[in-house]
Scaffold this active site. Structure first.
Site, PDB file in Angstrom:
ATOM      1  N   ASP A 118       1.015  -1.322   0.202  1.00 50.11           N
ATOM      2  CA  ASP A 118      -0.074  -0.042   0.010  1.00 50.11           C
ATOM      3  C   ASP A 118       0.728   1.206   0.051  1.00 50.11           C
ATOM      4  O   ASP A 118       1.781   1.496   0.977  1.00 50.11           O
ATOM      5  CB  ASP A 118      -0.826  -0.051   1.388  1.00 50.11           C
ATOM      6  CG  ASP A 118      -2.009   1.054   1.166  1.00 50.11           C
ATOM      7  OD1 ASP A 118      -1.769   1.899   0.370  1.00 50.11           O
ATOM      8  OD2 ASP A 118      -2.822   1.091   2.125  1.00 50.11           O
ATOM      9  N   ASP A 141      -8.924   4.476  -8.943  1.00 54.92           N
ATOM     10  CA  ASP A 141     -10.142   4.018  -8.928  1.00 54.92           C
ATOM     11  C   ASP A 141     -11.247   5.345  -8.453  1.00 54.92           C
ATOM     12  O   ASP A 141     -10.974   5.444  -7.333  1.00 54.92           O
ATOM     13  CB  ASP A 141     -10.402   2.851  -7.997  1.00 54.92           C
ATOM     14  CG  ASP A 141     -11.926   2.194  -8.318  1.00 54.92           C
ATOM     15  OD1 ASP A 141     -12.864   2.994  -8.211  1.00 54.92           O
ATOM     16  OD2 ASP A 141     -11.913   1.041  -8.494  1.00 54.92           O
ATOM     17  N   LYS A 145     -20.125   4.910  -7.486  1.00 53.76           N
ATOM     18  CA  LYS A 145     -21.412   5.020  -6.531  1.00 53.76           C
ATOM     19  C   LYS A 145     -21.115   6.030  -5.692  1.00 53.76           C
ATOM     20  O   LYS A 145     -20.044   5.954  -4.784  1.00 53.76           O
ATOM     21  CB  LYS A 145     -21.612   3.600  -6.061  1.00 53.76           C
ATOM     22  CG  LYS A 145     -22.099   2.792  -7.291  1.00 53.76           C
ATOM     23  CD  LYS A 145     -22.412   1.320  -6.748  1.00 53.76           C
ATOM     24  CE  LYS A 145     -22.973   0.321  -8.053  1.00 53.76           C
ATOM     25  NZ  LYS A 145     -23.135  -0.881  -7.408  1.00 53.76           N
ATOM     26  N   PHE A 216      -4.760   2.848 -22.692  1.00 50.95           N
ATOM     27  CA  PHE A 216      -6.080   2.870 -22.190  1.00 50.95           C
ATOM     28  C   PHE A 216      -6.643   4.382 -22.585  1.00 50.95           C
ATOM     29  O   PHE A 216      -7.535   4.661 -22.876  1.00 50.95           O
ATOM     30  CB  PHE A 216      -5.956   2.650 -20.606  1.00 50.95           C
ATOM     31  CG  PHE A 216      -7.566   2.985 -19.803  1.00 50.95           C
ATOM     32  CD1 PHE A 216      -8.392   2.128 -19.654  1.00 50.95           C
ATOM     33  CD2 PHE A 216      -7.498   4.263 -19.157  1.00 50.95           C
ATOM     34  CE1 PHE A 216      -9.466   2.619 -19.306  1.00 50.95           C
ATOM     35  CE2 PHE A 216      -8.530   4.515 -18.731  1.00 50.95           C
ATOM     36  CZ  PHE A 216      -9.592   3.929 -18.502  1.00 50.95           C
ATOM     37  N   GLU A 217      -5.703   5.246 -22.124  1.00 52.25           N
ATOM     38  CA  GLU A 217      -6.050   6.646 -22.466  1.00 52.25           C
ATOM     39  C   GLU A 217      -6.443   6.882 -23.893  1.00 52.25           C
ATOM     40  O   GLU A 217      -7.354   7.570 -24.320  1.00 52.25           O
ATOM     41  CB  GLU A 217      -5.036   7.712 -21.925  1.00 52.25           C
ATOM     42  CG  GLU A 217      -5.485   9.062 -22.099  1.00 52.25           C
ATOM     43  CD  GLU A 217      -4.228   9.833 -21.612  1.00 52.25           C
ATOM     44  OE1 GLU A 217      -4.481  11.284 -21.846  1.00 52.25           O
ATOM     45  OE2 GLU A 217      -3.137   9.476 -21.073  1.00 52.25           O
TER      46      GLU A 217
END
Length: 236
Positions: A118, A141, A145, A216-217
């Site tokens: 971490d 991330d 929600k 991805f971008e």
């Protein structure tokens, strides 16, 4: 942060937030071999505690700390493009660690070190205050929600931890492809003590040249998705 918040509260919040989301991923033989061969030279352990990075890299140099480098493509590109700088990358997912170490060894880089745990623990336990020139947080991330927003890494306690580790003038550079998360980052950071938003309008900066474009971008751009870059400098 409200006027009634006690000094202990940010630490409690910080301990409940992780810099990563656990996801499944199968490590390849090549990635595992890269870890086995590269970790003794390039890997760092949380258990070793506070690090003297000048000694570790054998020099004094501008130092960048990246939170969650994914598969490491951008990290490798940045390190290769700036051999006069040192990079410390943190990623919990083993396939990404293996891919990065494979690239480090193939390219013969010496200005990169890796943690696999971490990142917030690394910052608290291993990084001296006022020792970093940059902290990078690319595409964390967004926890879409509303009930999960409390899990977002960008919170007041995170901002304060990063401020402590940055040198005066050091920069926190964040990027996201989720506009509501960019707005959340702005809400947190524009009121965080000791920072200055480097955007003239106190919002987002133009895409910086030093941030490599990821696969991805580029796919997102083809689909019409936006990317928002935010830069905040420590001023106090």
């Amino acid at each position: 942060m409200t006027d009634t918040q006690t000094p202990a509260e940010p630490q409690r919040h910080l301990r409940t937030i992780k810099s990563f989301v656990m996801r499944a991923g199968r490590i390849t033989e090549g990635q595992q071999r890269a870890i086995d061969e590269g970790w003794p030279k390039f890997g760092l352990e949380l258990a070793d505690g506070a690090q003297d990075f000048d000694t570790l890299f054998g020099r004094q140099a501008p130092r960048t700390f990246e939170i969650g480098f994914g598969m490491g493509h951008s990290t490798l590109e940045m390190a290769a493009a700036a051999p006069e700088q040192d990079f410390i990358g943190v990623e919990v997912h083993k396939p990404g660690v293996g891919a990065l170490l494979m690239g480090v060894q193939q390219q013969g880089l010496s200005n990169l070190r890796v943690y696999s745990c971490d990142a917030l623990d690394v910052l608290r336990q291993c990084v001296a205050d006022a020792s970093l020139d940059r902290v990078l947080l690319f595409f964390p991330d967004p926890w879409h929600k509303a009930r999960h927003h409390k899990r977002r890494i960008v919170q007041p306690a995170f901002a304060e931890l990063i401020r402590q580790k940055l040198k005066i003038g050091g920069v926190l550079h964040m990027a996201t492809d989720w506009e509501p998360y960019a707005e959340h980052m702005l809400e947190v950071m524009n009121v965080a003590p000791g920072y200055r938003n480097l955007a003239a309008d106190r919002r987002c900066v133009e895409r910086p040249e030093e941030r490599p474009s990821t696969k991805f971008e580029r796919r997102g751009e083809r689909l019409g998705h936006g990317v928002w870059d935010l830069k905040f400098a420590r001023v106090d």
